[in-house]
Design a protein around this motif. Structure first.
Motif, PDB file in Angstrom:
ATOM      1  N   ALA A   1      34.832  52.685  16.978  1.00  0.00           N
ATOM      2  CA  ALA A   1      34.211  53.527  15.952  1.00  0.00           C
ATOM      3  C   ALA A   1      34.987  53.349  14.649  1.00  0.00           C
ATOM      4  N   SER A   2      34.312  53.531  13.542  1.00  0.00           N
ATOM      5  CA  SER A   2      34.964  53.279  12.250  1.00  0.00           C
ATOM      6  C   SER A   2      36.124  54.227  11.990  1.00  0.00           C
ATOM      7  N   SER A   3      36.108  55.420  12.589  1.00  0.00           N
ATOM      8  CA  SER A   3      37.188  56.377  12.354  1.00  0.00           C
ATOM      9  C   SER A   3      38.351  56.210  13.333  1.00  0.00           C
ATOM     10  N   ALA A   4      38.207  55.354  14.340  1.00  0.00           N
ATOM     11  CA  ALA A   4      39.246  55.163  15.344  1.00  0.00           C
ATOM     12  C   ALA A   4      40.305  54.185  14.849  1.00  0.00           C
ATOM     13  N   LEU A   5      41.439  54.186  15.546  1.00  0.00           N
ATOM     14  CA  LEU A   5      42.555  53.315  15.190  1.00  0.00           C
ATOM     15  C   LEU A   5      42.678  52.176  16.199  1.00  0.00           C
ATOM     16  N   VAL A   6      43.320  51.100  15.775  1.00  0.00           N
ATOM     17  CA  VAL A   6      43.628  49.979  16.663  1.00  0.00           C
ATOM     18  C   VAL A   6      44.565  50.494  17.752  1.00  0.00           C
ATOM     19  N   ARG A   7      44.398  49.964  18.983  1.00  0.00           N
ATOM     20  CA  ARG A   7      45.225  50.408  20.102  1.00  0.00           C
ATOM     21  C   ARG A   7      46.032  49.250  20.683  1.00  0.00           C
ATOM     22  N   ASP A   8      47.264  49.544  21.012  1.00  0.00           N
ATOM     23  CA  ASP A   8      48.138  48.621  21.724  1.00  0.00           C
ATOM     24  C   ASP A   8      47.831  48.804  23.210  1.00  0.00           C
ATOM     25  N   SER A   9      47.343  47.746  23.857  1.00  0.00           N
ATOM     26  CA  SER A   9      46.827  47.859  25.220  1.00  0.00           C
ATOM     27  C   SER A   9      47.612  46.968  26.181  1.00  0.00           C
ATOM     28  N   THR A  10      48.005  47.537  27.327  1.00  0.00           N
ATOM     29  CA  THR A  10      48.604  46.786  28.414  1.00  0.00           C
ATOM     30  C   THR A  10      47.733  46.995  29.649  1.00  0.00           C
ATOM     31  N   GLU A  11      47.306  45.888  30.281  1.00  0.00           N
ATOM     32  CA  GLU A  11      46.409  45.987  31.426  1.00  0.00           C
ATOM     33  C   GLU A  11      46.998  45.267  32.632  1.00  0.00           C
ATOM     34  N   TYR A  12      46.910  45.941  33.782  1.00  0.00           N
ATOM     35  CA  TYR A  12      47.336  45.395  35.060  1.00  0.00           C
ATOM     36  C   TYR A  12      46.094  45.289  35.945  1.00  0.00           C
ATOM     37  N   ALA A  13      45.940  44.179  36.650  1.00  0.00           N
ATOM     38  CA  ALA A  13      44.772  43.994  37.515  1.00  0.00           C
ATOM     39  C   ALA A  13      45.177  43.257  38.784  1.00  0.00           C
ATOM     40  N   ALA A  14      44.448  43.539  39.867  1.00  0.00           N
ATOM     41  CA  ALA A  14      44.694  42.867  41.139  1.00  0.00           C
ATOM     42  C   ALA A  14      43.377  42.765  41.903  1.00  0.00           C
ATOM     43  N   GLY A  15      43.293  41.761  42.757  1.00  0.00           N
ATOM     44  CA  GLY A  15      42.067  41.597  43.527  1.00  0.00           C
ATOM     45  C   GLY A  15      42.286  40.847  44.818  1.00  0.00           C
ATOM     46  N   ILE A  16      41.337  41.032  45.729  1.00  0.00           N
ATOM     47  CA  ILE A  16      41.318  40.344  47.018  1.00  0.00           C
ATOM     48  C   ILE A  16      39.924  39.764  47.197  1.00  0.00           C
ATOM     49  N   ILE A  17      39.856  38.498  47.588  1.00  0.00           N
ATOM     50  CA  ILE A  17      38.579  37.851  47.880  1.00  0.00           C
ATOM     51  C   ILE A  17      38.664  37.312  49.308  1.00  0.00           C
ATOM     52  N   TRP A  18      37.754  37.781  50.154  1.00  0.00           N
ATOM     53  CA  TRP A  18      37.733  37.372  51.549  1.00  0.00           C
ATOM     54  C   TRP A  18      36.422  36.664  51.835  1.00  0.00           C
ATOM     55  N   THR A  19      36.516  35.446  52.336  1.00  0.00           N
ATOM     56  CA  THR A  19      35.341  34.649  52.690  1.00  0.00           C
ATOM     57  C   THR A  19      35.438  34.344  54.183  1.00  0.00           C
ATOM     58  N   PRO A  20      34.854  35.216  55.035  1.00  0.00           N
ATOM     59  CA  PRO A  20      35.018  35.038  56.484  1.00  0.00           C
ATOM     60  C   PRO A  20      34.335  33.794  57.034  1.00  0.00           C
ATOM     61  N   ASN A  21      33.306  33.313  56.337  1.00  0.00           N
ATOM     62  CA  ASN A  21      32.646  32.065  56.735  1.00  0.00           C
ATOM     63  C   ASN A  21      32.049  31.440  55.475  1.00  0.00           C
ATOM     64  N   GLY A  22      31.293  30.408  55.604  1.00  0.00           N
ATOM     65  CA  GLY A  22      30.745  29.725  54.436  1.00  0.00           C
ATOM     66  C   GLY A  22      29.639  30.467  53.718  1.00  0.00           C
ATOM     67  N   LYS A  23      29.136  31.554  54.281  1.00  0.00           N
ATOM     68  CA  LYS A  23      27.997  32.260  53.699  1.00  0.00           C
ATOM     69  C   LYS A  23      28.358  33.602  53.050  1.00  0.00           C
ATOM     70  N   TRP A  24      29.266  34.339  53.637  1.00  0.00           N
ATOM     71  CA  TRP A  24      29.596  35.692  53.173  1.00  0.00           C
ATOM     72  C   TRP A  24      30.879  35.696  52.350  1.00  0.00           C
ATOM     73  N   THR A  25      30.923  36.559  51.315  1.00  0.00           N
ATOM     74  CA  THR A  25      32.136  36.797  50.532  1.00  0.00           C
ATOM     75  C   THR A  25      32.239  38.300  50.270  1.00  0.00           C
ATOM     76  N   VAL A  26      33.432  38.846  50.462  1.00  0.00           N
ATOM     77  CA  VAL A  26      33.712  40.254  50.186  1.00  0.00           C
ATOM     78  C   VAL A  26      34.864  40.286  49.194  1.00  0.00           C
ATOM     79  N   ASP A  27      34.713  41.084  48.121  1.00  0.00           N
ATOM     80  CA  ASP A  27      35.811  41.171  47.153  1.00  0.00           C
ATOM     81  C   ASP A  27      36.083  42.613  46.778  1.00  0.00           C
ATOM     82  N   LEU A  28      37.333  42.877  46.469  1.00  0.00           N
ATOM     83  CA  LEU A  28      37.795  44.189  46.054  1.00  0.00           C
ATOM     84  C   LEU A  28      38.778  43.979  44.907  1.00  0.00           C
ATOM     85  N   SER A  29      38.619  44.732  43.835  1.00  0.00           N
ATOM     86  CA  SER A  29      39.533  44.595  42.703  1.00  0.00           C
ATOM     87  C   SER A  29      39.826  45.961  42.100  1.00  0.00           C
ATOM     88  N   GLY A  30      40.942  46.030  41.402  1.00  0.00           N
ATOM     89  CA  GLY A  30      41.342  47.256  40.732  1.00  0.00           C
ATOM     90  C   GLY A  30      42.080  46.938  39.458  1.00  0.00           C
TER      91      GLY A  30
END
Length: 160
Positions: A61-90
């Motif tokens: 927004a025009s009235s807002a200020l610039v923010r100093d941002s630090t981001e942490y992310a992690a994820g898991i990707i599980w492919t039990p066979n050649g057809k299915w994929t399950v993923d979880l991230s945060g």
């Protein structure tokens, strides 16, 4: 980028952010930060990822200020066979106004599943939940929000 084995990839970098302002009370802001991303294929069916980044986020927004941002992310990707994929991230992000009094914490999780119907067609479903807390450090006032979303669909690729 470091790649000690075919299964492990590590990306390291440095970031220097410099921003000048037309404000009387803050003319310039800078910071330096080490950024990292890691991807590890623990098995043929399981991949783990993690990252940390820091940047300056422009206001929405025009009235807002610039923010100093630090981001942490992690994820898991599980492919039990050649057809299915399950993923979880945060993720977790801390944003602090430059020259202001607001600090915001944003968090999110997402889970998804996909199925390769053919080599060219994949069906998928995802659910995500995000929540945030914004605090004005000068007054102590806090605002909270949360959002949950669902998405189902398909992707296709066209190869010649």
């Amino acid at each position: 980028m470091l790649k000690p084995t075919d299964k492990l990839e590590l990306e390291l970098g440095g970031r220097y952010n410099l921003r000048t302002f037309d404000e009387a009370d803050i003319a310039q802001y800078d910071n330096a930060f080490i950024e990292a991303a890691l991807s590890w294929e623990a098995t043929d069916q399981l991949e783990l990822t993690a990252s940390v980044t820091r940047s300056l986020k422009e206001p929405s927004a025009s009235s807002a200020l610039v923010r100093d941002s630090t981001e942490y992310a992690a994820g898991i990707i599980w492919t039990p066979n050649g057809k299915w994929t399950v993923d979880l991230s945060g993720s977790h992000e801390r944003k602090e106004e430059i020259g202001g009094d607001e600090i915001e914490f944003e968090n999110g999780v997402e889970a998804g599943v996909s199925y390769d119907v053919t080599n060219y067609l994949t069906m998928f479903g995802k659910i995500s939940h995000d929540w945030s807390r914004e605090t004005d450090t000068s007054t102590g006032e806090t605002a909270k929000s949360a959002n949950t979303g669902f998405k189902v669909g398909m992707t296709t690729s066209f190869e010649g």
